[in-house]
Design an enzyme around this catalytic site. Structure first.
Site, PDB file in Angstrom:
ATOM      1  N   ARG A  34       9.312  -4.669  -3.244  1.00 33.97           N
ATOM      2  CA  ARG A  34       9.773  -4.278  -1.915  1.00 33.97           C
ATOM      3  C   ARG A  34      11.211  -4.717  -1.686  1.00 33.97           C
ATOM      4  O   ARG A  34      11.596  -5.831  -2.061  1.00 33.97           O
ATOM      5  CB  ARG A  34       8.852  -4.871  -0.840  1.00 33.97           C
ATOM      6  CG  ARG A  34       7.436  -4.357  -0.978  1.00 33.97           C
ATOM      7  CD  ARG A  34       6.597  -4.517   0.277  1.00 33.97           C
ATOM      8  NE  ARG A  34       5.212  -4.184  -0.043  1.00 33.97           N
ATOM      9  CZ  ARG A  34       4.729  -2.940  -0.143  1.00 33.97           C
ATOM     10  NH1 ARG A  34       5.522  -1.909   0.095  1.00 33.97           N
ATOM     11  NH2 ARG A  34       3.470  -2.721  -0.464  1.00 33.97           N
ATOM     12  N   ASP A  35      11.982  -3.821  -1.052  1.00 30.76           N
ATOM     13  CA  ASP A  35      13.371  -4.151  -0.720  1.00 30.76           C
ATOM     14  C   ASP A  35      13.377  -5.284   0.296  1.00 30.76           C
ATOM     15  O   ASP A  35      12.579  -5.306   1.233  1.00 30.76           O
ATOM     16  CB  ASP A  35      14.088  -2.914  -0.161  1.00 30.76           C
ATOM     17  CG  ASP A  35      15.599  -3.090  -0.159  1.00 30.76           C
ATOM     18  OD1 ASP A  35      16.270  -2.397  -0.944  1.00 30.76           O
ATOM     19  OD2 ASP A  35      16.111  -3.920   0.629  1.00 30.76           O
ATOM     20  N   ILE A  36      14.305  -6.217   0.138  1.00 29.41           N
ATOM     21  CA  ILE A  36      14.377  -7.385   1.017  1.00 29.41           C
ATOM     22  C   ILE A  36      14.828  -6.996   2.429  1.00 29.41           C
ATOM     23  O   ILE A  36      14.572  -7.730   3.384  1.00 29.41           O
ATOM     24  CB  ILE A  36      15.332  -8.445   0.390  1.00 29.41           C
ATOM     25  CG1 ILE A  36      15.047  -9.832   0.931  1.00 29.41           C
ATOM     26  CG2 ILE A  36      16.786  -8.068   0.572  1.00 29.41           C
ATOM     27  CD1 ILE A  36      15.715 -10.944   0.141  1.00 29.41           C
ATOM     28  N   ASN A  90      21.959   5.249  -5.205  1.00 31.89           N
ATOM     29  CA  ASN A  90      23.355   4.992  -4.844  1.00 31.89           C
ATOM     30  C   ASN A  90      24.107   4.673  -6.133  1.00 31.89           C
ATOM     31  O   ASN A  90      23.671   3.820  -6.917  1.00 31.89           O
ATOM     32  CB  ASN A  90      23.446   3.815  -3.875  1.00 31.89           C
ATOM     33  CG  ASN A  90      22.798   4.125  -2.548  1.00 31.89           C
ATOM     34  OD1 ASN A  90      22.866   5.256  -2.065  1.00 31.89           O
ATOM     35  ND2 ASN A  90      22.167   3.131  -1.938  1.00 31.89           N
ATOM     36  N   VAL A  99      24.086  -3.427  -5.833  1.00 35.02           N
ATOM     37  CA  VAL A  99      23.543  -4.125  -7.000  1.00 35.02           C
ATOM     38  C   VAL A  99      23.726  -3.204  -8.200  1.00 35.02           C
ATOM     39  O   VAL A  99      23.196  -2.080  -8.217  1.00 35.02           O
ATOM     40  CB  VAL A  99      22.046  -4.479  -6.819  1.00 35.02           C
ATOM     41  CG1 VAL A  99      21.509  -5.158  -8.072  1.00 35.02           C
ATOM     42  CG2 VAL A  99      21.846  -5.381  -5.598  1.00 35.02           C
ATOM     43  N   HIS A 103      18.628   1.299 -10.355  1.00 38.57           N
ATOM     44  CA  HIS A 103      17.439   1.245  -9.498  1.00 38.57           C
ATOM     45  C   HIS A 103      17.341   2.533  -8.718  1.00 38.57           C
ATOM     46  O   HIS A 103      18.336   3.198  -8.456  1.00 38.57           O
ATOM     47  CB  HIS A 103      17.485   0.051  -8.539  1.00 38.57           C
ATOM     48  CG  HIS A 103      18.700   0.011  -7.649  1.00 38.57           C
ATOM     49  ND1 HIS A 103      19.900  -0.499  -8.078  1.00 38.57           N
ATOM     50  CD2 HIS A 103      18.888   0.420  -6.369  1.00 38.57           C
ATOM     51  CE1 HIS A 103      20.788  -0.420  -7.089  1.00 38.57           C
ATOM     52  NE2 HIS A 103      20.207   0.152  -6.042  1.00 38.57           N
ATOM     53  N   HIS A 105      15.644   3.819  -5.019  1.00 37.22           N
ATOM     54  CA  HIS A 105      14.979   3.475  -3.767  1.00 37.22           C
ATOM     55  C   HIS A 105      13.876   4.502  -3.511  1.00 37.22           C
ATOM     56  O   HIS A 105      14.133   5.708  -3.569  1.00 37.22           O
ATOM     57  CB  HIS A 105      15.948   3.555  -2.580  1.00 37.22           C
ATOM     58  CG  HIS A 105      17.100   2.608  -2.618  1.00 37.22           C
ATOM     59  ND1 HIS A 105      17.171   1.485  -1.823  1.00 37.22           N
ATOM     60  CD2 HIS A 105      18.255   2.621  -3.334  1.00 37.22           C
ATOM     61  CE1 HIS A 105      18.309   0.847  -2.043  1.00 37.22           C
ATOM     62  NE2 HIS A 105      18.997   1.521  -2.957  1.00 37.22           N
TER      63      HIS A 105
HETATM   64  P1  5GP Z   1      21.983  -0.475  -3.462  1.00 38.07           P
HETATM   65  O1  5GP Z   1      22.727  -0.677  -2.166  1.00 38.07           O
HETATM   66  O2  5GP Z   1      22.710  -1.132  -4.623  1.00 38.07           O
HETATM   67  O3  5GP Z   1      21.607   0.947  -3.736  1.00 38.07           O
HETATM   68  O4  5GP Z   1      20.589  -1.205  -3.261  1.00 38.07           O
HETATM   69  C1  5GP Z   1      20.369  -2.545  -3.494  1.00 38.07           C
HETATM   70  C2  5GP Z   1      19.189  -2.937  -2.652  1.00 38.07           C
HETATM   71  O5  5GP Z   1      18.722  -4.182  -3.126  1.00 38.07           O
HETATM   72  C3  5GP Z   1      19.488  -3.121  -1.155  1.00 38.07           C
HETATM   73  O6  5GP Z   1      18.704  -2.214  -0.393  1.00 38.07           O
HETATM   74  C4  5GP Z   1      19.141  -4.589  -0.890  1.00 38.07           C
HETATM   75  O7  5GP Z   1      18.507  -4.776   0.369  1.00 38.07           O
HETATM   76  C5  5GP Z   1      18.232  -4.927  -2.056  1.00 38.07           C
HETATM   77  N1  5GP Z   1      18.296  -6.309  -2.467  1.00 38.07           N
HETATM   78  C6  5GP Z   1      19.410  -7.057  -2.710  1.00 38.07           C
HETATM   79  N2  5GP Z   1      19.083  -8.299  -3.099  1.00 38.07           N
HETATM   80  C7  5GP Z   1      17.718  -8.338  -3.121  1.00 38.07           C
HETATM   81  C8  5GP Z   1      16.783  -9.373  -3.454  1.00 38.07           C
HETATM   82  O8  5GP Z   1      17.125 -10.493  -3.820  1.00 38.07           O
HETATM   83  N3  5GP Z   1      15.466  -9.050  -3.351  1.00 38.07           N
HETATM   84  C9  5GP Z   1      15.036  -7.808  -2.954  1.00 38.07           C
HETATM   85  N4  5GP Z   1      13.718  -7.607  -2.883  1.00 38.07           N
HETATM   86  N5  5GP Z   1      15.900  -6.811  -2.642  1.00 38.07           N
HETATM   87  C10 5GP Z   1      17.217  -7.083  -2.732  1.00 38.07           C
END
Ligand code: 5GP
Ligand code: ZN
Length: 117
Positions: A34-36, A90, A99, A103, A105
């Protein structure tokens, strides 16, 4: 080197168990958690265990794992009981990637009808 764990990568640390996460599915090659900071009632990230900077780079380097990522995204939606969902990759800081470990979403559980394209 592509595919090798990166010391400063938060998702490599989650794969290694060094940072906790709420894991919902795990295979030999992928992890779903799950996303944080969830943006929808269902917001799960599916990642490969191996480090690649984004999903397209993963698909070029290890296409079978990229395909498994998509299959697992569908399995997450099924497990969560949602038929309609959005998959987001993304790619690049200018597109909101924060990140730099591949990945996808999986977002759903509410109407996802607003259009971006
Ligand atoms: P991006 O913005 O790179 O597409 O998505 C990265 C996602 O990783 C974000 O939605 C963010 O909330 C999530 N995220 C970042 N750090 C952590 C973490 O330590 N644990 C979890 N579960 N999600 C994370
Ligand atoms: Zn990584």
């Amino acid at each position: 080197m592509a595919g090798e764990p990166q010391p400063d990568c938060v998702f490599c640390k989650i794969v290694a168990g060094e940072i906790p996460a709420t894991v919902v599915r795990k295979t030999e090659r992928t992890l779903a958690f799950r996303d944080i900071a969830p943006k929808a009632p269902v917001h799960v990230l599916v990642i490969p265990h191996v480090h690649h900077p984004d999903a397209a780079a993963l698909a070029v380097a290890e296409p079978e794992i990229a395909a498994e990522l998509l299959a697992e995204a569908g399995a997450v939606a099924r497990d969560e009981g949602i038929e309609d969902y959005r998959l987001i990759f993304n790619t690049g800081a200018g597109a909101g990637q924060t990140v730099f470990h591949a990945h996808v979403h999986v977002l759903g559980g509410k109407p996802m009808t607003e259009r971006m394209v």
